[in-house]
Design a protein around this motif. Structure first.
Motif, PDB file in Angstrom:
ATOM      1  N   SER A 167     -24.168  37.115 -22.068  1.00  0.00           N
ATOM      2  CA  SER A 167     -24.812  38.063 -22.975  1.00  0.00           C
ATOM      3  C   SER A 167     -24.877  37.449 -24.375  1.00  0.00           C
ATOM      4  N   PRO A 168     -25.743  37.951 -25.233  1.00  0.00           N
ATOM      5  CA  PRO A 168     -26.019  37.253 -26.499  1.00  0.00           C
ATOM      6  C   PRO A 168     -24.786  36.956 -27.338  1.00  0.00           C
ATOM      7  N   GLY A 169     -23.912  37.932 -27.515  1.00  0.00           N
ATOM      8  CA  GLY A 169     -22.735  37.691 -28.329  1.00  0.00           C
ATOM      9  C   GLY A 169     -21.795  36.673 -27.721  1.00  0.00           C
ATOM     10  N   MET A 170     -21.692  36.686 -26.388  1.00  0.00           N
ATOM     11  CA  MET A 170     -20.853  35.700 -25.715  1.00  0.00           C
ATOM     12  C   MET A 170     -21.361  34.286 -25.984  1.00  0.00           C
ATOM     13  N   LEU A 171     -22.653  34.097 -25.990  1.00  0.00           N
ATOM     14  CA  LEU A 171     -23.203  32.764 -26.233  1.00  0.00           C
ATOM     15  C   LEU A 171     -23.015  32.341 -27.682  1.00  0.00           C
ATOM     16  N   VAL A 172     -23.077  33.288 -28.621  1.00  0.00           N
ATOM     17  CA  VAL A 172     -22.787  32.956 -30.019  1.00  0.00           C
ATOM     18  C   VAL A 172     -21.356  32.472 -30.160  1.00  0.00           C
ATOM     19  N   HIS A 173     -20.457  33.044 -29.376  1.00  0.00           N
ATOM     20  CA  HIS A 173     -19.035  32.724 -29.453  1.00  0.00           C
ATOM     21  C   HIS A 173     -18.637  31.681 -28.405  1.00  0.00           C
ATOM     22  N   GLN A 174     -19.592  30.884 -27.987  1.00  0.00           N
ATOM     23  CA  GLN A 174     -19.351  29.720 -27.132  1.00  0.00           C
ATOM     24  C   GLN A 174     -20.092  28.549 -27.782  1.00  0.00           C
ATOM     25  N   TRP A 184     -16.065  24.498 -31.413  1.00  0.00           N
ATOM     26  CA  TRP A 184     -15.264  25.726 -31.301  1.00  0.00           C
ATOM     27  C   TRP A 184     -15.329  26.536 -32.586  1.00  0.00           C
ATOM     28  N   GLY A 185     -16.059  26.049 -33.601  1.00  0.00           N
ATOM     29  CA  GLY A 185     -15.967  26.633 -34.931  1.00  0.00           C
ATOM     30  C   GLY A 185     -17.253  27.239 -35.439  1.00  0.00           C
ATOM     31  N   ILE A 186     -17.096  28.284 -36.236  1.00  0.00           N
ATOM     32  CA  ILE A 186     -18.203  28.968 -36.871  1.00  0.00           C
ATOM     33  C   ILE A 186     -18.735  28.132 -38.036  1.00  0.00           C
ATOM     34  N   ASP A 187     -20.054  28.157 -38.220  1.00  0.00           N
ATOM     35  CA  ASP A 187     -20.695  27.468 -39.346  1.00  0.00           C
ATOM     36  C   ASP A 187     -20.829  28.466 -40.498  1.00  0.00           C
ATOM     37  N   THR A 188     -19.929  28.353 -41.481  1.00  0.00           N
ATOM     38  CA  THR A 188     -20.043  29.189 -42.677  1.00  0.00           C
ATOM     39  C   THR A 188     -20.656  28.416 -43.833  1.00  0.00           C
ATOM     40  N   SER A 189     -20.363  27.103 -43.908  1.00  0.00           N
ATOM     41  CA  SER A 189     -20.830  26.281 -45.031  1.00  0.00           C
ATOM     42  C   SER A 189     -20.550  26.974 -46.364  1.00  0.00           C
ATOM     43  N   THR A 190     -19.399  27.600 -46.455  1.00  0.00           N
ATOM     44  CA  THR A 190     -19.089  28.415 -47.619  1.00  0.00           C
ATOM     45  C   THR A 190     -18.714  27.561 -48.815  1.00  0.00           C
ATOM     46  N   CYS A 191     -18.459  28.212 -49.938  1.00  0.00           N
ATOM     47  CA  CYS A 191     -17.945  27.533 -51.127  1.00  0.00           C
ATOM     48  C   CYS A 191     -16.988  28.493 -51.825  1.00  0.00           C
ATOM     49  N   GLY A 192     -16.236  27.951 -52.769  1.00  0.00           N
ATOM     50  CA  GLY A 192     -15.321  28.817 -53.507  1.00  0.00           C
ATOM     51  C   GLY A 192     -14.123  28.065 -54.043  1.00  0.00           C
ATOM     52  N   LEU A 193     -13.308  28.779 -54.792  1.00  0.00           N
ATOM     53  CA  LEU A 193     -12.058  28.260 -55.333  1.00  0.00           C
ATOM     54  C   LEU A 193     -10.979  28.592 -54.309  1.00  0.00           C
ATOM     55  N   TRP A 194     -10.774  27.693 -53.364  1.00  0.00           N
ATOM     56  CA  TRP A 194     -10.017  28.026 -52.168  1.00  0.00           C
ATOM     57  C   TRP A 194      -8.517  27.806 -52.329  1.00  0.00           C
ATOM     58  N   ARG A 195      -8.122  27.213 -53.436  1.00  0.00           N
ATOM     59  CA  ARG A 195      -6.712  27.083 -53.774  1.00  0.00           C
ATOM     60  C   ARG A 195      -6.536  27.489 -55.241  1.00  0.00           C
ATOM     61  N   PRO A 196      -5.319  27.710 -55.684  1.00  0.00           N
ATOM     62  CA  PRO A 196      -5.109  28.326 -57.001  1.00  0.00           C
ATOM     63  C   PRO A 196      -5.700  27.541 -58.174  1.00  0.00           C
ATOM     64  N   VAL A 197      -5.968  28.285 -59.242  1.00  0.00           N
ATOM     65  CA  VAL A 197      -6.356  27.730 -60.538  1.00  0.00           C
ATOM     66  C   VAL A 197      -5.232  28.062 -61.515  1.00  0.00           C
ATOM     67  N   VAL A 198      -4.757  27.054 -62.252  1.00  0.00           N
ATOM     68  CA  VAL A 198      -3.567  27.215 -63.091  1.00  0.00           C
ATOM     69  C   VAL A 198      -3.844  26.647 -64.476  1.00  0.00           C
ATOM     70  N   LEU A 199      -3.440  27.393 -65.497  1.00  0.00           N
ATOM     71  CA  LEU A 199      -3.439  26.884 -66.870  1.00  0.00           C
ATOM     72  C   LEU A 199      -2.035  26.369 -67.178  1.00  0.00           C
TER      73      LEU A 199
END
Length: 819
Positions: free
Chosen positions: A539-546, A177-192
């Motif tokens: 249609s193509p977009g429907m299949l991407v979102h299935q 049901w989920g999109i494949d982003t395989s992303t990266c990043g600082l996804w929660r806060p950084v604190v000094l």
């Protein structure tokens, strides 16, 4: 030596992002120069904000943006600092996703491999007076997972990336049901953080009941620079205690005999109390933290009985009949989910009568705001440890990462009274037995020692007031078949995958932890996210979102026993939405009719993380699907349901309230035109949290004209219907209705009066206004009956817009329109 209080400075602004050492970057990205970055955030959302990519959720952008997850990226921040007299300076990264090297002024502070834990670096002596360069160099999550899979040995997993090789949100690599982003990043806060003398290193709090007395348990660990005298002051409900520290750890108990207990939704008030812990030196506060806690007990009842092995959750000694839903990350980029969004989603859960949310093991440990909202609402939470549908190595480097992650999660989440269950994994015990893993494992470890040794030991040590199970589905008999309906919890997926939804009635389970049926998102969400012309089911977009394997085929096969396949896209959308709602309503009502044999259901799933055809009741843009109305009906505190029993019909009344339910049951067999053909009555007296059953007599259960008759049950304000045929085989006519719409302060009051039988009527308000919401749906009206449905929004609509498709829909539309 200064005794200044600890300071915490969030490093939110001034970050930039740039391409890293490896990757195929579009020229416009590489030529852009430093890209403004948001922390918390991800590469995808920063590129989107800089207008360097289109929205990943739209059309086929997922595929077009595959280069992002395959590339390395670097975050930079100019950290300006002036010496403040503190003895220690530390950088706390609350969430790094995932494989990264952290550097300060070119000095390597450390490397990370785990999205699900925090990372703390001592930078004392490394910070310069003035500008400091802080960099986080990310390695592609895809390449990191591929390399780790080779390093530790490939093991079976679902989907196309070896997500089980690194500690990253499994569904971040895509799911069914989920999109494949395989992303990266600082996804929660950084604190000094800067401090002197001492600071709180770890704080665990819980509200328990000792010999009937509400008691706060505080476990504190401090870090210090010397041997200065320290004390801990704990205040709660007008009471206070001060404890002198003789070491770096202390356990303090503070009784609050007058404090109210915390109760789950439907069982009482979810009372919360403010607890404050202060670290003192010579009477000065060095550090302080506050929690809102609740006092309750939890018992998991799994003692075998004559039917097998039950699975019951008891809070404060009362068994809670679970009406639950599975929860996935509410956004593919979870940092975008704030308290207001959690609150809105939990409003929808309450609307649907949900009293438990299971945080699924392929996602994340949610933010504090999620559990705090559940605490305040009395919604129970069940937290999976983050293992899903795969085998996991038990060796280095995973074992120490998993141990650190689990200890941090248990210590943090154990403070919440809503949390009643930690669960070892999602489907891995079952998968080990049923999914043919042995050949691929070739003798390698697969995670068993996590589920049966490490994780229960951590829960027992850090949160003994929370129950634990090794997995879901779960049979307490470890060496027996997992996913056995007679024992513990079960996941029922053969129905969606292979059968008609009437086959839910083949099961007599003790507890259903997963089952569900797919349906499309709302029309507004579908058309906002897919621009296909023409828009068709394939249609193509429907299949991407299935994302489900053979998903559209299963949708069609699951529809045809009940309705013909429409040839119009709007009708297809409504038919699939209705079928999803009818399937899940059928399952829940059947399982609840088995009360107390079956002690609960947890439907798959409440929410979505992006716009997609899925099992969710709330789509990826937060809109209610018809399924949400079905959940509201099937989860009613007082439920009437008619179910087949051999050749007869049995009415079951389920009373999930604290008061008896008494009255006269009336059963009527009627023609669709309203004519009463047979009647019987019975007196029912249903105890609190109890059930009663009544078998319909032959004159009620045997139709003369099945296609044109139904059974109607009424009892003390509740009603149930039984149709003797499926929609497609019935004599439903085109609906004859009179519709009036009157303006209200925030929308409309729409009254529909039926001249003919109208089955499963809804107002698809998003067809008028994407933000409009109908407060009721899936209503069946007999001839002469009416219903008024409140609609919030659509303030600019014409009153007559509510009178016909695409807004006013019913099953009649789909049956009467059949050729």
């Amino acid at each position: 030596m200064s005794t200044a209080r600890i300071t915490r400075t969030a490093l939110t602004g001034g970050w930039t992002l740039e391409p890293g050492a490896a990757g195929r970057f579009p020229e416009h990205v590489r030529a852009h120069g430093p890209i403004p970055a948001t922390v918390p955030g991800t590469v995808h959302t920063d590129l989107l904000a800089a207008h360097l990519i289109d929205d990943p959720y739209l059309d086929d952008n997922e595929r077009l943006q595959g280069w992002i997850g395959a590339a390395d990226w670097t975050y930079r921040h100019e950290l300006r600092w002036r010496p403040d007299g503190s003895d220690r300076q530390e950088l706390l990264f609350q969430g790094i996703d995932t494989a990264a090297a952290v550097k300060l002024n070119g000095h390597l502070l450390g490397t990370t491999r785990n999205m699900h834990r925090s990372h703390r670096f001592d930078v004392t002596g490394l910070l310069r007076d003035g500008a400091n360069e802080l960099t986080v160099e990310f390695t592609s999550s895809i390449r990191a997972a591929d390399a780790a899979s080779v390093e530790i040995g490939s093991r079976p997993h679902t989907n196309h990336h070896p997500y089980n090789a690194i500690r990253k949100m499994a569904c971040g690599f895509g799911w069914d049901w989920g999109i494949d982003t395989s992303t990266c990043g600082l996804w929660r806060p950084v604190v000094l953080e800067t401090w002197s003398v001492a600071a709180l290193s770890e704080l665990r709090v819980s509200g328990v009941v000792r010999d009937g007395v509400p008691t706060a348990v505080v476990n504190a660990t401090v870090k210090r620079t010397g041997d200065a005298g320290l004390a801990l002051r704990v205040t709660l409900a007008g009471r206070e205690t001060v404890h002198t520290l003789t070491g770096d750890q202390a356990t303090i108990e503070l009784a609050a005999p007058d404090a109210a207990l915390w109760w789950p939704r439907g069982h009482g008030d979810p009372a919360l109390h403010d607890l404050r812990v202060e670290l003192l030196h010579d009477g000065e506060i060095l550090d302080a933290q506050q929690r809102r806690i609740g006092f309750r007990t939890v018992e998991l009842q799994t003692e075998p009985d004559e039917h097998g092995t039950p699975f019951r959750i008891a809070v404060n000694g009362e068994v809670v009949l679970i009406r639950g839903a599975n929860w996935i990350p509410d956004d593919a980029f979870p940092h975008r989910v704030d308290r207001a969004r959690y609150a809105h989603r939990l409003d929808q859960a309450e609307f649907a009568g949900i009293n438990l949310l299971r945080v699924w093991g392929g996602g994340i440990y949610e933010q504090e705001d999620f559990y705090a909202e559940c605490d305040e609402r009395g919604i129970l939470t069940w937290q999976d440890f983050l293992f899903a549908c795969a085998a996991y190595a038990e060796e280095e480097p995973l074992w120490p990462e998993i141990e650190a992650e689990a200890r941090e999660a248990v210590a943090r989440l154990g403070a919440h009274p809503s949390l009643v269950l930690f669960n070892g994994n999602n489907e891995n015990l079952w998968g080990r037995q049923e999914w043919g893993w042995d050949a691929g494992l070739d003798g390698q470890t697969w995670g068993e020692r996590y589920y049966y040794d490490l994780l229960p030991a951590i829960v027992s040590e850090l949160a003994p007031h929370v129950a634990y199970t090794p997995g879901s589905p779960f049979n307490p008999a470890r060496d027996e078949r997992q996913n056995d309906p007679a024992h513990g919890t079960v996941h029922i997926w053969d129905v969606w995958n292979e059968k008609d939804y009437r086959h839910y009635r083949d099961y007599r389970p003790r507890f259903v932890a997963e089952f569900g049926w797919q349906g499309p998102p709302t029309w507004a969400t579908l058309t906002e996210s897919i621009s296909d012309d023409p828009l068709t089911p394939e249609s193509p977009g429907m299949l991407v979102h299935q994302k489900a394997a053979r998903g559209n085929t299963k949708l069609t096969n699951g529809l045809l026993p009940h309705l013909k396949l429409p040839r119009d896209m709007r009708d297809w959308h409504w038919a699939m939405s209705l079928n999803q709602a009818a399937a899940v309503r059928t399952g829940i009502e059947w399982f609840r009719s088995l009360t107390p044999l079956c002690a609960g259901t947890v439907v798959w799933q409440l929410n979505d993380c992006w716009p997609v055809t899925s099992w969710a009741a709330v789509d990826g843009y937060g809109r209610r699907k018809p399924l949400l109305y079905a959940l509201r009906q099937a989860h009613a505190d007082r439920l009437l349901t008619i179910q087949p029993d051999g050749d007869g019909l049995v009415l079951t009344a389920v009373n999930d309230t604290a008061e008896p339910w008494r009255g006269t049951l009336t059963l009527e067999r009627r023609r669709y035109d309203g004519t009463v053909l047979a009647t019987e009555t019975a007196e029912l007296d249903i105890p609190a949290r109890g059930t009663a059953r009544h078998t319909a007599g032959p004159s009620l259960a045997t139709p003369g004209d099945a296609a044109n008759e139904l059974l109607v049950a009424t009892f003390s304000g509740a009603r149930a219907h039984w149709f003797f045929t499926d929609y497609r085989d019935s004599a439903l006519h085109a609906p004859e209705t009179e519709v009036t719409a009157e303006r209200t302060p925030d929308g409309w009051a729409v009254t529909i009066r039926a001249a003919t039988l109208v089955r499963d009527l809804v107002l698809l308000a998003d067809a008028l206004d994407p933000d409009a919401v109908a407060e009721d749906g899936l209503v069946t009206l007999l001839p002469g009956e009416s219903v008024t449905i409140a609609v919030r929004g659509a303030v600019d609509a014409r009153p007559d817009a509510f009178a016909a498709p695409p807004v006013l829909r019913s099953a009649n539309d789909l049956v009467a329109a059949q050729p």
